[in-house]
Motif scaffolding. Structure first.
Motif, PDB file in Angstrom:
ATOM      1  N   LEU A  33      34.624  36.054  19.041  1.00 47.14           N
ATOM      2  CA  LEU A  33      34.730  36.729  20.336  1.00 47.14           C
ATOM      3  C   LEU A  33      36.177  37.132  20.613  1.00 47.14           C
ATOM      4  O   LEU A  33      36.442  38.240  21.101  1.00 47.14           O
ATOM      5  CB  LEU A  33      34.210  35.816  21.454  1.00 47.14           C
ATOM      6  CG  LEU A  33      32.700  35.586  21.503  1.00 47.14           C
ATOM      7  CD1 LEU A  33      32.355  34.568  22.592  1.00 47.14           C
ATOM      8  CD2 LEU A  33      31.949  36.891  21.757  1.00 47.14           C
ATOM      9  N   ALA A  34      37.098  36.227  20.309  1.00 43.69           N
ATOM     10  CA  ALA A  34      38.521  36.561  20.486  1.00 43.69           C
ATOM     11  C   ALA A  34      38.908  37.707  19.562  1.00 43.69           C
ATOM     12  O   ALA A  34      39.631  38.629  19.955  1.00 43.69           O
ATOM     13  CB  ALA A  34      39.388  35.338  20.209  1.00 43.69           C
ATOM     14  N   LEU A  35      38.408  37.682  18.334  1.00 45.62           N
ATOM     15  CA  LEU A  35      38.709  38.738  17.373  1.00 45.62           C
ATOM     16  C   LEU A  35      38.172  40.081  17.863  1.00 45.62           C
ATOM     17  O   LEU A  35      38.821  41.124  17.692  1.00 45.62           O
ATOM     18  CB  LEU A  35      38.100  38.380  16.016  1.00 45.62           C
ATOM     19  CG  LEU A  35      38.599  39.153  14.798  1.00 45.62           C
ATOM     20  CD1 LEU A  35      40.078  38.883  14.583  1.00 45.62           C
ATOM     21  CD2 LEU A  35      37.796  38.760  13.561  1.00 45.62           C
ATOM     22  N   ALA A  36      37.024  40.057  18.498  1.00 50.48           N
ATOM     23  CA  ALA A  36      36.434  41.304  19.003  1.00 50.48           C
ATOM     24  C   ALA A  36      37.282  41.939  20.091  1.00 50.48           C
ATOM     25  O   ALA A  36      37.201  43.149  20.319  1.00 50.48           O
ATOM     26  CB  ALA A  36      35.024  41.031  19.534  1.00 50.48           C
ATOM     27  N   SER A  37      38.118  41.143  20.749  1.00 53.83           N
ATOM     28  CA  SER A  37      38.980  41.706  21.795  1.00 53.83           C
ATOM     29  C   SER A  37      40.014  42.664  21.226  1.00 53.83           C
ATOM     30  O   SER A  37      40.654  43.405  21.966  1.00 53.83           O
ATOM     31  CB  SER A  37      39.692  40.580  22.564  1.00 53.83           C
ATOM     32  OG  SER A  37      40.692  39.966  21.758  1.00 53.83           O
ATOM     33  N   LEU A  38      40.179  42.674  19.894  1.00 55.20           N
ATOM     34  CA  LEU A  38      41.145  43.565  19.251  1.00 55.20           C
ATOM     35  C   LEU A  38      40.550  44.926  18.920  1.00 55.20           C
ATOM     36  O   LEU A  38      41.209  45.737  18.266  1.00 55.20           O
ATOM     37  CB  LEU A  38      41.675  42.924  17.961  1.00 55.20           C
ATOM     38  CG  LEU A  38      42.382  41.577  18.096  1.00 55.20           C
ATOM     39  CD1 LEU A  38      42.878  41.100  16.742  1.00 55.20           C
ATOM     40  CD2 LEU A  38      43.539  41.668  19.078  1.00 55.20           C
ATOM     41  N   HIS A  39      39.314  45.193  19.348  1.00 54.65           N
ATOM     42  CA  HIS A  39      38.677  46.454  18.960  1.00 54.65           C
ATOM     43  C   HIS A  39      39.450  47.692  19.419  1.00 54.65           C
ATOM     44  O   HIS A  39      39.382  48.733  18.747  1.00 54.65           O
ATOM     45  CB  HIS A  39      37.230  46.492  19.459  1.00 54.65           C
ATOM     46  CG  HIS A  39      37.089  46.711  20.938  1.00 54.65           C
ATOM     47  ND1 HIS A  39      37.010  47.960  21.500  1.00 54.65           N
ATOM     48  CD2 HIS A  39      36.996  45.833  21.966  1.00 54.65           C
ATOM     49  CE1 HIS A  39      36.896  47.846  22.809  1.00 54.65           C
ATOM     50  NE2 HIS A  39      36.889  46.563  23.119  1.00 54.65           N
ATOM     51  N   PRO A  40      40.234  47.651  20.519  1.00 50.14           N
ATOM     52  CA  PRO A  40      41.015  48.857  20.843  1.00 50.14           C
ATOM     53  C   PRO A  40      42.185  49.091  19.891  1.00 50.14           C
ATOM     54  O   PRO A  40      42.753  50.173  19.869  1.00 50.14           O
ATOM     55  CB  PRO A  40      41.520  48.580  22.272  1.00 50.14           C
ATOM     56  CG  PRO A  40      40.698  47.449  22.792  1.00 50.14           C
ATOM     57  CD  PRO A  40      40.366  46.636  21.593  1.00 50.14           C
ATOM     58  N   VAL A 160      40.510  20.440  22.020  1.00 46.13           N
ATOM     59  CA  VAL A 160      41.203  21.165  23.086  1.00 46.13           C
ATOM     60  C   VAL A 160      42.338  22.024  22.536  1.00 46.13           C
ATOM     61  O   VAL A 160      42.620  23.106  23.045  1.00 46.13           O
ATOM     62  CB  VAL A 160      41.739  20.184  24.150  1.00 46.13           C
ATOM     63  CG1 VAL A 160      42.781  19.259  23.552  1.00 46.13           C
ATOM     64  CG2 VAL A 160      42.321  20.940  25.334  1.00 46.13           C
ATOM     65  N   MET A 161      42.993  21.568  21.461  1.00 44.80           N
ATOM     66  CA  MET A 161      44.123  22.301  20.902  1.00 44.80           C
ATOM     67  C   MET A 161      43.699  23.570  20.170  1.00 44.80           C
ATOM     68  O   MET A 161      44.524  24.444  19.907  1.00 44.80           O
ATOM     69  CB  MET A 161      44.917  21.400  19.944  1.00 44.80           C
ATOM     70  CG  MET A 161      45.502  20.168  20.605  1.00 44.80           C
ATOM     71  SD  MET A 161      46.649  20.581  21.949  1.00 44.80           S
ATOM     72  CE  MET A 161      47.988  21.311  21.027  1.00 44.80           C
ATOM     73  N   THR A 162      42.414  23.676  19.819  1.00 44.15           N
ATOM     74  CA  THR A 162      41.962  24.881  19.114  1.00 44.15           C
ATOM     75  C   THR A 162      42.025  26.116  20.005  1.00 44.15           C
ATOM     76  O   THR A 162      41.990  27.238  19.509  1.00 44.15           O
ATOM     77  CB  THR A 162      40.517  24.707  18.610  1.00 44.15           C
ATOM     78  OG1 THR A 162      39.628  24.564  19.736  1.00 44.15           O
ATOM     79  CG2 THR A 162      40.395  23.478  17.716  1.00 44.15           C
ATOM     80  N   GLY A 163      42.141  25.924  21.301  1.00 47.95           N
ATOM     81  CA  GLY A 163      42.221  27.065  22.212  1.00 47.95           C
ATOM     82  C   GLY A 163      43.504  27.861  22.074  1.00 47.95           C
ATOM     83  O   GLY A 163      43.587  29.000  22.536  1.00 47.95           O
ATOM     84  N   LEU A 164      44.526  27.274  21.414  1.00 48.72           N
ATOM     85  CA  LEU A 164      45.786  27.982  21.237  1.00 48.72           C
ATOM     86  C   LEU A 164      45.596  29.265  20.442  1.00 48.72           C
ATOM     87  O   LEU A 164      46.185  30.301  20.758  1.00 48.72           O
ATOM     88  CB  LEU A 164      46.791  27.065  20.524  1.00 48.72           C
ATOM     89  CG  LEU A 164      48.116  27.699  20.093  1.00 48.72           C
ATOM     90  CD1 LEU A 164      48.913  28.113  21.312  1.00 48.72           C
ATOM     91  CD2 LEU A 164      48.914  26.726  19.229  1.00 48.72           C
ATOM     92  N   PHE A 165      44.733  29.229  19.424  1.00 49.46           N
ATOM     93  CA  PHE A 165      44.593  30.374  18.528  1.00 49.46           C
ATOM     94  C   PHE A 165      43.858  31.551  19.165  1.00 49.46           C
ATOM     95  O   PHE A 165      44.340  32.688  19.090  1.00 49.46           O
ATOM     96  CB  PHE A 165      43.923  29.917  17.231  1.00 49.46           C
ATOM     97  CG  PHE A 165      44.701  28.842  16.535  1.00 49.46           C
ATOM     98  CD1 PHE A 165      45.821  29.159  15.783  1.00 49.46           C
ATOM     99  CD2 PHE A 165      44.344  27.506  16.666  1.00 49.46           C
ATOM    100  CE1 PHE A 165      46.563  28.171  15.160  1.00 49.46           C
ATOM    101  CE2 PHE A 165      45.078  26.512  16.042  1.00 49.46           C
ATOM    102  CZ  PHE A 165      46.195  26.840  15.290  1.00 49.46           C
ATOM    103  N   PRO A 166      42.720  31.338  19.808  1.00 46.24           N
ATOM    104  CA  PRO A 166      42.126  32.490  20.507  1.00 46.24           C
ATOM    105  C   PRO A 166      43.019  33.023  21.620  1.00 46.24           C
ATOM    106  O   PRO A 166      43.010  34.218  21.907  1.00 46.24           O
ATOM    107  CB  PRO A 166      40.799  31.938  21.063  1.00 46.24           C
ATOM    108  CG  PRO A 166      40.907  30.459  20.999  1.00 46.24           C
ATOM    109  CD  PRO A 166      41.821  30.167  19.843  1.00 46.24           C
ATOM    110  N   ALA A 167      43.826  32.138  22.228  1.00 47.38           N
ATOM    111  CA  ALA A 167      44.744  32.618  23.268  1.00 47.38           C
ATOM    112  C   ALA A 167      45.755  33.596  22.672  1.00 47.38           C
ATOM    113  O   ALA A 167      46.080  34.628  23.272  1.00 47.38           O
ATOM    114  CB  ALA A 167      45.465  31.430  23.917  1.00 47.38           C
ATOM    115  N   LEU A 168      46.265  33.284  21.479  1.00 45.28           N
ATOM    116  CA  LEU A 168      47.201  34.191  20.813  1.00 45.28           C
ATOM    117  C   LEU A 168      46.542  35.525  20.486  1.00 45.28           C
ATOM    118  O   LEU A 168      47.136  36.590  20.651  1.00 45.28           O
ATOM    119  CB  LEU A 168      47.735  33.546  19.531  1.00 45.28           C
ATOM    120  CG  LEU A 168      48.717  32.378  19.702  1.00 45.28           C
ATOM    121  CD1 LEU A 168      49.005  31.726  18.363  1.00 45.28           C
ATOM    122  CD2 LEU A 168      49.999  32.862  20.347  1.00 45.28           C
TER     123      LEU A 168
END
Length: 765
Positions: A33-40, A160-168
């Protein structure tokens, strides 16, 4: 001692295996889902499919191994290997054994793939066409993230720390000019991450959790929609939201740079030239028909700034001026050094900079950026007399085919060039005719008309439309004149740099200030004996140099004894002089990379490192701060729930220190776990007698605290204030009986922040 009960999954009671696959699936879902945010940012969906497949294979293989009873770290290793094999399938280009096992030929492709990715990132503008190199870059990046998140979740139990990567990943679009954050994907990613935390901790959603979810989405929206990150990273990296950056090809986003709003001072300089200096960044030589780009050359390690070559093509008898300029760069991040041209010496720089002789004596770095530099340049621009101009007309020059290449020029452009220069006595006069046509005709300067009319760019289609509409900015004037010159057989290129700027201050404090509005492009035409001559076709900006006047002399009329010396063909067409009056037109593209590799921007790596450092610092400070605040509130609470709050704090501290407290345990069972940690093994881990004493006191305090909790919750007997002191003794004992690593982890990544203690307290309070 009571055995810990199985964790309860978010979707209902479930055995450990079910909780494991739920967590792995949600980890994968958050990533994709985070990766999909890069579609633009990218064209198509192939890159996303590749990333989703690689992440799925890596996480899936790890899950299968763990389900078979192997150690979690073994699953992570196997997942990494499986993901690497799939990534090889994308990278091999048919060179891998069975399509997935890399061979020597596969590794030999890596430099080529890296160069492709670099070219796509620094030369392109969003949305970027995804070539093989960029596809592999995405796949490798996703593989690394998948492996690290799996390691944190399955081995470190720090989901909880895995959230750092989708945030980036979600932050990437905010650093790319002209790319809007994709809100639906931001919301979906945040919500999936919250569900992941609920599953991994065995908690059902509570009212507080739902409020937290809404708050998380609101914060994500604030950061992505309000904070002007796009003005920070690629532009300055300084956090001011202002500045300017150039990538390998500064012309790509030129129009956007000129329309970027309030001007920003990017550099200043002092010079002994009263009129100021035009500072060149780069020469654009190659013309694909779609855009101009720099010559594709690698920096030669031997091309240091200790001894700069002279500008080629200039006859020794041609008059020149000696100019000294001291430059201080501010909010400009570029792999190209702004210099007056042609430079003869540059002082004050380190060994990271090299001169580029193939396309002119410009200066570039593959590892550094310009921001904050201070240096001195001595330059020698040509200043020929009319007689010297005439004397150069019969000179023979080297092979200039690279500067004459232009295919499929619209016939209307070729015909117009011939019409404008009808009657010109020689190529030099023809070039002056072209310049005068733009400056003295019906053309107007406009940064908006090309956008409104749909021809903003430097390609042949844009040039043809520009010549019909007769309105544009410097890139259109420069591109049009350069192409028209090539159709007449005159070698040409496009220079990118800055106008002289405005003189500020008086006396010793006087200095020229150059802003983002001074970005400029201008054409340079080659004439043997004079070298690369800068012209100024952009109407309303600058003024043509004094020697750009009609000669009216046929080349055959030039006295043979006045002929100038031809440039050495071996040097190739290179350096050039910048116009004493040029025009604005450089362009800035975000860069990614440290300067992105291969010319990237010095900013990219430093920006990425700065952002990463900030996130890591937040990751270290914020959790510990939140945890300390919670501890203070609990241990200073007022009646009637003194024992309950104290118990919550003790249990959360135990979880932070790695004691396996789970949601199904009763308070007595939890007390058994605590006493187990505080037993003989715990006392042995206490390195000093003082710590050993704390462990013994903690054992007594644990029993007292449990009795007070049961009396308060089930006997309606209010607890005395000493329960808070007992809780502190238990906490001190637990820390004393824990290893250094456990104490550090409890401080910087407290697990209790994503899990509560209600289930272990015997109360829902």
């Amino acid at each position: 001692m009571t055995d810990p009960s199985p964790r309860v999954g978010f979707f209902g009671a479930a055995p450990g295996a079910t909780a494991r696959w739920q967590t792995s699936v949600l980890l994968w879902l958050v990533l994709v889902l985070a990766l999909a945010s890069l579609h633009p940012v990218f064209v198509g969906v192939g890159w996303w499919v590749a990333g989703a497949v690689v992440a799925g294979v890596a996480l899936g293989a790890s899950l299968i191994l763990r389900s078979l009873g192997t150690a979690p770290w073994v699953g992570v290793v196997v997942g990494a290997v499986a993901g690497a094999l799939v990534t090889t399938a994308f990278a091999s280009g048919g060179t891998a054994l069975l399509g997935v096992v890399p061979t020597g030929a596969t590794f030999a492709r890596l430099p080529e793939l890296s160069a492709q990715a670099n070219a796509a990132i620094v030369d392109g503008s969003a949305p970027v066409e995804v070539n093989d190199g960029l596809l592999v870059t995405v796949a490798v990046s996703v593989l690394v993230v998948a492996v690290v998140t799996d390691l944190l979740s399955s081995v470190g139990q720090l989901t909880v720390m895995t959230g750092l990567f989708p945030a980036l990943v979600l932050a990437v679009p905010t650093f790319v000019p002209n790319v809007a954050t994709s809100w639906p994907w931001v919301v979906a990613t945040v919500l999936a991450y919250l569900v992941l935390l609920m599953v991994s901790t065995g908690r059902r959603p509570s009212r507080a959790g739902l409020v937290g979810a809404a708050a998380s989405v609101a914060v994500a929206g604030l950061l992505t929609a309000v904070v002007p990150l796009s003005g920070v990273a690629p532009l300055t990296g300084s956090g001011t939201g202002t500045g300017l950056a150039t990538g390998v090809n500064p012309i790509i986003d030129l129009g956007d740079d000129l329309r970027r709003g309030a001007p920003v001072t990017v550099l200043s300089y002092r010079t002994d030239d009263a009129q100021g200096q035009y500072l060149k960044l780069v020469d654009l030589v190659d013309f694909s028909g779609r855009t101009w780009s720099p010559a594709d050359v690698q920096l030669d390690p031997l091309n240091t700034l200790d001894a700069l070559p002279d500008a080629p093509g200039i006859d020794p008898g041609t008059a020149r001026r000696d100019v000294t300029t001291d430059v201080t760069v501010g909010a400009l991040r570029s792999p190209y050094l702004p210099v007056p041209v042609p430079p003869t010496s540059i002082e004050g720089l380190d060994d990271g900079w090299r001169f580029v002789d193939e396309s002119g004596v410009t200066v570039r770095s593959d590892s550094e950026g310009t921001q904050g530099l201070e240096y001195e340049v001595t330059s020698r621009p040509v200043d020929p007399s009319p007689e010297q101009v005439v004397a150069s007309l019969d000179d023979a020059g080297p092979d200039m085919s690279a500067y004459l290449s232009v295919d499929e020029v619209p016939q209307s452009v070729t015909d117009l060039a011939a019409e404008v220069t009808t009657g010109a006595a020689n190529p030099f006069d023809a070039a002056v005719d072209l310049q005068d046509y733009f400056r003295d005709g019906d053309f107007t300067y406009s940064e908006d008309t090309p956008v409104d009319r749909g021809y903003d760019g430097s390609g042949l289609d844009a040039i043809e439309t520009f010549l019909q509409v007769k309105s544009g900015y410097c890139v259109h004037f420069a591109s049009a004149m350069a192409v028209m010159a090539r159709t007449l057989g005159i070698p040409s290129r496009v220079a990118v740099g800055f106008l002289p700027g405005n003189l500020q201050g008086v006396g010793d404090d006087a200095a020229f200030q150059v802003s983002s509005d001074d970005l400029h492009t201008w054409p340079e035409l080659y004439f043997a004996g004079l070298g690369w001559v800068p012209f100024e076709p952009t109407v309303g900006l600058g003024a043509p140099q004094q020697y750009l006047q009609q000669t009216g002399v046929e080349p055959s009329d030039v006295p043979s004894d006045d002929a100038s010396t031809a440039p050495d063909a071996s040097t190739g067409p290179s350096a050039s002089t910048a116009p004493t009056t040029a025009t604005p037109g450089a362009s800035a593209t975000p860069t990614s990379g440290a300067a992105g590799s291969g010319s990237g921007v010095g900013p990219v790596p430093s920006i990425a490192l700065s952002v990463l450092a900030a996130l890591l610092l937040a990751g270290l400070v914020v959790p510990s701060g939140l945890r300390a605040g919670r501890r203070r509130r609990r241990l200073s609470a007022d009646p009637p729930d003194l024992a309950l709050h104290a118990w919550h704090e003790v249990v959360d501290t135990a979880r932070d220190l790695g004691v396996p407290v789970t949601s199904g345990l009763t308070p007595p069972a939890v007390a058994d776990l605590l006493l187990g940690r505080l037993g003989s093994d715990g006392a042995a881990r206490a390195s000093t007698s003082v710590r050993a004493s704390r462990v013994q006191e903690a054992r007594v305090a644990t029993s007292a605290l449990l009795d007070a909790l049961q009396a308060e919750r089930f006997g309606a007997q209010p607890a005395a204030g000493r329960v808070q002191a007992d809780a502190r003794r238990v906490i001190d004992g637990l820390r004393a009986s824990s290893s250094v690593g456990q104490r550090v982890a409890a401080t910087i990544a407290p697990r209790s922040l994503v899990g509560g203690t209600e289930a272990t307290s015997g109360s829902t309070a």
